[in-house]
Design an enzyme around this catalytic site. Structure first.
Site, PDB file in Angstrom:
ATOM      1  CE  LYS A 182      31.864 -52.968  90.655  1.00 29.16           C
ATOM      2  NZ  LYS A 182      32.198 -51.658  91.185  1.00 29.16           N
ATOM      3  CB  SER A 205      40.787 -52.193  92.288  1.00 25.73           C
ATOM      4  OG  SER A 205      40.875 -50.917  92.186  1.00 25.73           O
ATOM      5  CB  THR A 238      34.588 -48.392  87.403  1.00 32.09           C
ATOM      6  OG1 THR A 238      34.784 -49.772  87.721  1.00 32.09           O
ATOM      7  CG2 THR A 238      33.276 -48.038  88.719  1.00 32.09           C
ATOM      8  CE1 TYR A 268      36.729 -46.230  89.550  1.00 34.21           C
ATOM      9  CE2 TYR A 268      38.456 -47.071  90.659  1.00 34.21           C
ATOM     10  CZ  TYR A 268      37.181 -46.961  90.783  1.00 34.21           C
ATOM     11  OH  TYR A 268      36.178 -47.412  91.628  1.00 34.21           O
ATOM     12  CG  HIS A 270      31.593 -47.429  93.377  1.00 34.07           C
ATOM     13  ND1 HIS A 270      32.130 -47.268  92.282  1.00 34.07           N
ATOM     14  CD2 HIS A 270      32.483 -47.786  94.504  1.00 34.07           C
ATOM     15  CE1 HIS A 270      33.484 -47.352  92.500  1.00 34.07           C
ATOM     16  NE2 HIS A 270      33.785 -47.652  93.672  1.00 34.07           N
TER      17      HIS A 270
HETATM   18  C1  GLV Z   1      37.098 -46.880  94.889  1.00 34.96           C
HETATM   19  O1  GLV Z   1      36.531 -47.658  94.027  1.00 34.96           O
HETATM   20  C2  GLV Z   1      36.276 -46.781  96.207  1.00 34.96           C
HETATM   21  O2  GLV Z   1      34.775 -46.914  96.326  1.00 34.96           O
HETATM   22  O3  GLV Z   1      36.933 -46.350  97.028  1.00 34.96           O
END
Ligand code: GLV
Length: 389
Positions: free
Chosen positions: A252, A107, A156, A130, A276
């Site tokens: 995603k 991530s 994402t 991100y 998510h």
């Molecule tokens: C980050 O991706 C979260 O969901 O905290």
């Protein structure tokens, strides 16, 4: 040591071992947590078709995701703050994934940096992106991912603004944890975790601190997402990322057939049906109920992956039999990591693999590639979000 036979056993140990704010971070959905809950409970509406007297020898769960060989089509999803569940958590998870033969996705919000993970692994991993406003930061991020030999980026697209998770706000979530009366009282009950953490220098957001501009409190996820994330992200910018990166791109966070078509138009190599983990739009439909309509829209044009609510190999089988070409686990492996470090991630993968393999056999199949709708009983209207199932 308790006998660990299922992912839920790992979750219970994780809850006891890791400071509350980090356990809660994993175990949260936004607002009422309806979508978070339904991501898991909706799997139970799908039933399996039992077959008997089929030769079950020589079974295989081997497959491919975006052309890469995998021991089973289950990747480790990008999860923020993984390095707070266990010291150097991303390195441990990446090593466990590599040894098992499944993809690891790092991530942007990780504790260990891209470089840290690259240094401690030998196979390319995937990097989740991100989108920050700062174009220079994005260009540098791609350069760093290229230098680390990442074989794909996972963009994402469902977090331009952060969904509100009540527990994180009440706990004052930050990395490293800020010392308050409440957090100190909790840390006193988590001594083994604390001692491990004192032994590493990786306690900050490793991809951000020292790299991103204009962030007033880089230890707080909510502050830096609010200040630095690109609220105006659109398909044009996503298309530019494909050019800037020049390699494989997975998109995603797709929960709508129309968005799935847009993702195909910008050249995605795969899309991930995902809400998510119920952490963004509470009230959205569960991922498993959206999967059929996304497959209908674009299943013949792009590899469709599935994320959300998987807690067992049976869940994996259901997603694959509906038509997904790959799946992701996020919480399931973080429970293992929080419970037992690298060994716990391996244990989570072993549990899921065994459940997938045995379920496949009892359905009369010997190869994951041959799973299909013929293995399932899917209630009428399951894939229609307007029908109550
Ligand atoms: C980050 O991706 C979260 O969901 O905290």
């Amino acid at each position: 040591m308790p006998v660990i036979t299922r992912i839920e056993d790992l979750r219970c140990i994780h809850e006891r071992r890791v400071p509350r704010m980090f356990y809660d971070y994993v175990e949260s959905g936004s607002w009422t947590e309806q979508t978070f809950r339904e991501n898991t409970t909706d799997f139970s509406h799908i039933r399996l078709r039992q077959r008997v007297a089929v030769d079950m020898s020589g079974r295989s769960t081997r497959s491919r995701m975006i052309g890469e060989a995998v021991a089973m089509p289950v990747a480790l999803a990008p999860v923020g703050l993984t390095g707070m569940q266990s010291a150097d958590g991303e390195i441990k998870a990446a090593r466990a994934a590599e040894a098992f033969g499944v993809p690891f996705t790092l991530s942007t919000m990780s504790i260990c940096s891209i470089e840290d993970v690259a240094e401690h692994t030998t196979k390319p991993f995937w990097f989740q992106v991100y989108t920050l406003k700062d174009d220079d930061f994005m260009a540098r991020l791609f350069e760093r991912a290229r230098a680390a030999r990442c074989s794909a980026i996972v963009v994402t697209v469902d977090l331009q603004v952060l969904g509100q998770r009540h527990k994180d706000l009440k706990n004052g979530l930050s990395a490293p944890p800020k010392l308050t009366v409440k957090s100190i009282a909790d840390l006193m009950t988590k001594i083994p975790w604390g001692l491990e953490m004192l032994g590493t220098r990786r306690r900050f957001f490793g991809n951000i601190v020292g790299h991103a501009k204009g962030v007033t409190d880089p230890s707080s996820l909510s502050t830096w997402t609010a200040e630095a994330f690109d609220v105006s992200l659109d398909w044009k910018r996503i298309a530019r990322f494909k050019d800037m990166w020049g390699g494989k791109m997975i998109i995603k966070g797709i929960m709508d057939p129309e968005d799935a078509r847009r993702a195909v138009d910008v050249g995605a190599d795969a899309i991930v049906v995902s809400n998510h983990g119920g952490r963004q739009l509470d009230g959205a439909v569960s991922s498993i109920r959206m999967l059929p309509s996304i497959l209908d829209a674009v299943g013949d044009q792009v590899e469709v992956h599935f994320d959300g609510g998987i807690r067992s190999g049976q869940d994996v089988l259901k997603a694959l039999a509906l038509g997904a070409r790959g799946t992701y686990i996020g919480r399931a492996y973080n429970y293992g990591l929080g419970a037992m470090g690298e060994q716990g991630v391996t244990r989570a993968l072993e549990i899921i693999h065994k459940e997938l393999d045995i379920t496949m056999a009892l359905c009369g199949e010997t190869d994951v590639a041959r799973l299909g709708l013929h293995n399932l009983y899917v209630p009428q209207g399951f894939g229609d979000p307007t029908v109550l199932v």
